[in-house]
Design a protein around this motif. Structure first.
Motif, PDB file in Angstrom:
ATOM      1  N   THR A 232      -4.974  14.522  21.266  1.00  0.00           N
ATOM      2  CA  THR A 232      -5.553  14.566  19.915  1.00  0.00           C
ATOM      3  C   THR A 232      -6.356  15.842  19.689  1.00  0.00           C
ATOM      4  O   THR A 232      -7.272  15.868  18.869  1.00  0.00           O
ATOM      5  CB  THR A 232      -6.438  13.335  19.681  1.00  0.00           C
ATOM      6  OG1 THR A 232      -7.489  13.313  20.660  1.00  0.00           O
ATOM      7  CG2 THR A 232      -5.626  12.047  19.782  1.00  0.00           C
ATOM      8  N   SER A 233      -6.003  16.903  20.404  1.00  0.00           N
ATOM      9  CA  SER A 233      -6.784  18.145  20.332  1.00  0.00           C
ATOM     10  C   SER A 233      -6.616  18.881  19.010  1.00  0.00           C
ATOM     11  O   SER A 233      -7.442  19.721  18.659  1.00  0.00           O
ATOM     12  CB  SER A 233      -6.402  19.077  21.483  1.00  0.00           C
ATOM     13  OG  SER A 233      -5.046  19.508  21.361  1.00  0.00           O
ATOM     14  N   GLN A 234      -5.529  18.597  18.270  1.00  0.00           N
ATOM     15  CA  GLN A 234      -5.261  19.273  17.004  1.00  0.00           C
ATOM     16  C   GLN A 234      -5.189  18.239  15.879  1.00  0.00           C
ATOM     17  O   GLN A 234      -4.872  17.068  16.114  1.00  0.00           O
ATOM     18  CB  GLN A 234      -3.927  20.035  17.087  1.00  0.00           C
ATOM     19  CG  GLN A 234      -3.775  20.935  18.298  1.00  0.00           C
ATOM     20  CD  GLN A 234      -4.808  22.046  18.353  1.00  0.00           C
ATOM     21  OE1 GLN A 234      -5.070  22.698  17.349  1.00  0.00           O
ATOM     22  NE2 GLN A 234      -5.381  22.265  19.530  1.00  0.00           N
ATOM     23  N   PRO A 235      -5.448  18.651  14.640  1.00  0.00           N
ATOM     24  CA  PRO A 235      -5.380  17.693  13.531  1.00  0.00           C
ATOM     25  C   PRO A 235      -4.004  17.043  13.387  1.00  0.00           C
ATOM     26  O   PRO A 235      -3.898  15.913  12.901  1.00  0.00           O
ATOM     27  CB  PRO A 235      -5.715  18.556  12.309  1.00  0.00           C
ATOM     28  CG  PRO A 235      -6.496  19.713  12.844  1.00  0.00           C
ATOM     29  CD  PRO A 235      -5.931  19.976  14.207  1.00  0.00           C
ATOM     30  N   TRP A 236      -2.956  17.759  13.834  1.00  0.00           N
ATOM     31  CA  TRP A 236      -1.589  17.273  13.653  1.00  0.00           C
ATOM     32  C   TRP A 236      -1.017  16.579  14.877  1.00  0.00           C
ATOM     33  O   TRP A 236       0.121  16.099  14.863  1.00  0.00           O
ATOM     34  CB  TRP A 236      -0.662  18.441  13.300  1.00  0.00           C
ATOM     35  CG  TRP A 236      -0.851  19.647  14.189  1.00  0.00           C
ATOM     36  CD1 TRP A 236      -1.620  20.748  13.909  1.00  0.00           C
ATOM     37  CD2 TRP A 236      -0.314  19.866  15.499  1.00  0.00           C
ATOM     38  NE1 TRP A 236      -1.579  21.645  14.958  1.00  0.00           N
ATOM     39  CE2 TRP A 236      -0.784  21.135  15.941  1.00  0.00           C
ATOM     40  CE3 TRP A 236       0.530  19.123  16.326  1.00  0.00           C
ATOM     41  CZ2 TRP A 236      -0.449  21.662  17.190  1.00  0.00           C
ATOM     42  CZ3 TRP A 236       0.863  19.649  17.568  1.00  0.00           C
ATOM     43  CH2 TRP A 236       0.372  20.908  17.986  1.00  0.00           C
TER      44      TRP A 236
END
Length: 347
Positions: A232-236
């Motif tokens: 979940t490190s990126q918004p996408w």
């Protein structure tokens, strides 16, 4: 052919070309990592090998098409340092003409039209000299070897050599690859120890499928898949298992080639919904190596440097435990060590 168990002593040997596993994967599986820019990464690689209790067969290097003679000389000096440390370089050769900003949008068209032929010939001659080793003679005991990965992840849309980004047909990429291979190979002696690695992204991004970009078994020695679990490190992004990341594309690539499979670039972050979860990352890493073994992947090299997120498995921001060398602590993931050792020792 030597068995893997018979090669364990050779794997732990630190010097000599004869102690290295073959770069075509014919005498066992190859493991490696990207640990930063060489030669600065040498100390970190040696420390990682102490943690693993075995050596890294390959060490990944990323290099643009820096055309100045001094830049070419510097590259092969760095590759020589890696070779002398006991690792075969896996050179990710990126056709950035020095920097991404300076690279023309019509790179592939220029390649096909011969716009980089002179550079490629000069680079091939430098490679030939490097392969000959310090004595300058081919087919002697100090010869060197190289895994060469040009124009990687062409089924994405983030590199100028990707048809989806360049707005050209897949055939233009294929023609460019084959031209690079021909011009460089023409400068090399027969039997030179260079293995050409073609690697796609684990999913197609854009309107070009990976299969359409395969240059052909006659100009490829390894066919590979790059893949990352971003968590979940990126918004996408969200957490994906190794099977979800690699499984479908490994099947697709195996169906279009007779060449051995590889995963020349992969990684896992630790971010999940509730923050960093090192234990989940450690389990993912062990599962990834198990999947690679089950799918007959013969080479796997980890992207071991914190960048967009905490990819590192040794000496990075997070870890599931700590390993000390002298007074220096390194954050580590036991799942990687366990998985790596099982992978390279698997028959």
């Amino acid at each position: 052919m030597t068995t893997r168990r018979g090669r364990q002593g050779a794997r732990n040997a630190r010097a000599g070309a004869s102690s290295r596993p073959a770069i075509d994967g014919s005498d066992g599986r190859l493991g490696g990592a990207f640990l930063g820019t060489a030669p600065e990464s040498l100390e970190r690689a040696a420390a990682a090998e102490a943690w693993l209790s075995t050596r890294l067969d390959v060490q990944t290097v990323f290099e643009p098409w820096a055309t100045a003679p001094a830049a070419i000389d510097d590259l092969f000096d760095r590759l020589g340092t890696l070779w002398d440390a006991g690792r075969t370089p896996l050179l990710t050769w990126e056709p950035y003409t020095r920097t991404p900003a300076e690279t023309p949008d019509d790179l592939l068209d220029r390649l096909v039209r011969g716009g980089y032929d002179e550079y490629l010939s000069r680079w091939g001659r430098s490679l030939a000299a490097w392969l000959a080793g310090p004595d300058g003679e081919h087919d002697t005991d100090d010869d060197r070897g190289l895994l060469l990965r040009p124009m990687h992840e062409p089924n994405g849309d983030w590199y100028p050599w990707a048809p989806a980004a360049a707005g050209v047909p897949a055939t233009t990429y294929v023609r460019a690859w084959r031209r690079i291979h021909r011009i460089v190979t023409d400068e090399l002696p027969a039997g030179a120890a260079v293995s050409w690695v073609w690697a796609v992204n684990h999913v197609d991004v854009g309107d070009v499928r990976a299969e359409a970009l395969f240059p052909g078994d006659d100009v490829v020695d390894w066919a590979g898949v790059d893949g990352f679990n971003w968590g979940t490190s990126q918004p996408w992004s969200e957490w994906h298992s190794p099977e979800e990341v690699f499984g479908p594309m490994l099947v697709r690539i195996a169906a279009c080639t007779t060449r051995p499979l590889c995963v020349p670039e992969f990684g896992c972050g630790s971010e999940r919904m509730d923050g960093s979860d090192p234990d989940a990352k450690s389990a993912w890493l062990a599962a990834a190596f198990e999947l690679f073994g089950d799918r007959d992947v013969r080479l796997a090299s980890y992207f071991g440097t914190d960048k967009e997120t905490d990819w590192a498995v040794f000496g990075g921001e997070h870890g599931a435990n700590t390993f000390r060398i002298g007074g220096t602590p390194y954050r580590t993931y036991p799942g990687f060590r366990r998985g790596y050792l099982a992978f390279v020792d698997r028959d």
